[in-house]
Design an enzyme around this catalytic site. Structure first.
Site, PDB file in Angstrom:
ATOM      1  N   ASN A 156       8.023   2.029  -1.098  1.00 27.05           N
ATOM      2  CA  ASN A 156       7.652   0.636  -0.850  1.00 27.05           C
ATOM      3  C   ASN A 156       8.838  -0.157  -0.347  1.00 27.05           C
ATOM      4  O   ASN A 156       9.989   0.254  -0.503  1.00 27.05           O
ATOM      5  CB  ASN A 156       7.106   0.000  -2.129  1.00 27.05           C
ATOM      6  CG  ASN A 156       5.786   0.614  -2.538  1.00 27.05           C
ATOM      7  OD1 ASN A 156       4.944   0.893  -1.696  1.00 27.05           O
ATOM      8  ND2 ASN A 156       5.599   0.856  -3.815  1.00 27.05           N
ATOM      9  N   CYS A 157       8.531  -1.303   0.249  1.00 31.35           N
ATOM     10  CA  CYS A 157       9.518  -2.226   0.790  1.00 31.35           C
ATOM     11  C   CYS A 157      10.609  -2.484  -0.242  1.00 31.35           C
ATOM     12  O   CYS A 157      10.286  -2.679  -1.415  1.00 31.35           O
ATOM     13  CB  CYS A 157       8.814  -3.523   1.160  1.00 31.35           C
ATOM     14  SG  CYS A 157       9.869  -4.741   1.929  1.00 31.35           S
ATOM     15  N   PRO A 158      11.846  -2.441   0.144  1.00 35.47           N
ATOM     16  CA  PRO A 158      12.405  -2.348   1.501  1.00 35.47           C
ATOM     17  C   PRO A 158      12.849  -0.940   1.881  1.00 35.47           C
ATOM     18  O   PRO A 158      13.509  -0.748   2.892  1.00 35.47           O
ATOM     19  CB  PRO A 158      13.622  -3.261   1.410  1.00 35.47           C
ATOM     20  CG  PRO A 158      14.148  -3.004   0.029  1.00 35.47           C
ATOM     21  CD  PRO A 158      12.906  -2.813  -0.819  1.00 35.47           C
ATOM     22  N   ASP A 197       3.553   2.124   3.406  1.00 30.38           N
ATOM     23  CA  ASP A 197       3.642   0.734   2.954  1.00 30.38           C
ATOM     24  C   ASP A 197       3.083  -0.193   4.036  1.00 30.38           C
ATOM     25  O   ASP A 197       3.647  -0.264   5.133  1.00 30.38           O
ATOM     26  CB  ASP A 197       5.092   0.382   2.656  1.00 30.38           C
ATOM     27  CG  ASP A 197       5.274  -1.056   2.196  1.00 30.38           C
ATOM     28  OD1 ASP A 197       4.263  -1.731   1.937  1.00 30.38           O
ATOM     29  OD2 ASP A 197       6.425  -1.504   2.098  1.00 30.38           O
TER      30      ASP A 197
END
Length: 77
Positions: free
Chosen positions: A13-15, A40
């Site tokens: 997931n981000c980042p 994501d």
């Protein structure tokens, strides 16, 4: 053009997808390509903004099922 290097960041997931892509691009020669596979949904916006701000060219951005696929070309030296 040589086959692009592939970076699989599915499940992250981000980042993390963008951070790992930046690291991989730093290791490429100018004008080489990197294909990124991500899951994501936020990565769509992240890669668009990143390419505009960094000068790396986003050649492709598409979705296949739950996977987002990006093709980036590293900017010239």
């Amino acid at each position: 053009m040589a086959d692009p290097q592939v970076l699989d960041v599915t499940g992250l997931n981000c980042p993390m997808p963008l951070l790992k892509a930046k690291k991989a691009l730093n290791e490429l020669a100018p004008k080489q390509c990197l294909r990124v596979l991500a899951t994501d949904p936020g990565s769509v916006r992240d890669f668009e903004v990143f390419s505009r701000q960094s000068g790396h060219e986003l050649l492709e951005s598409r979705q296949e099922g739950d996977t987002y696929i990006y093709l980036l070309r590293k900017k010239s030296a």
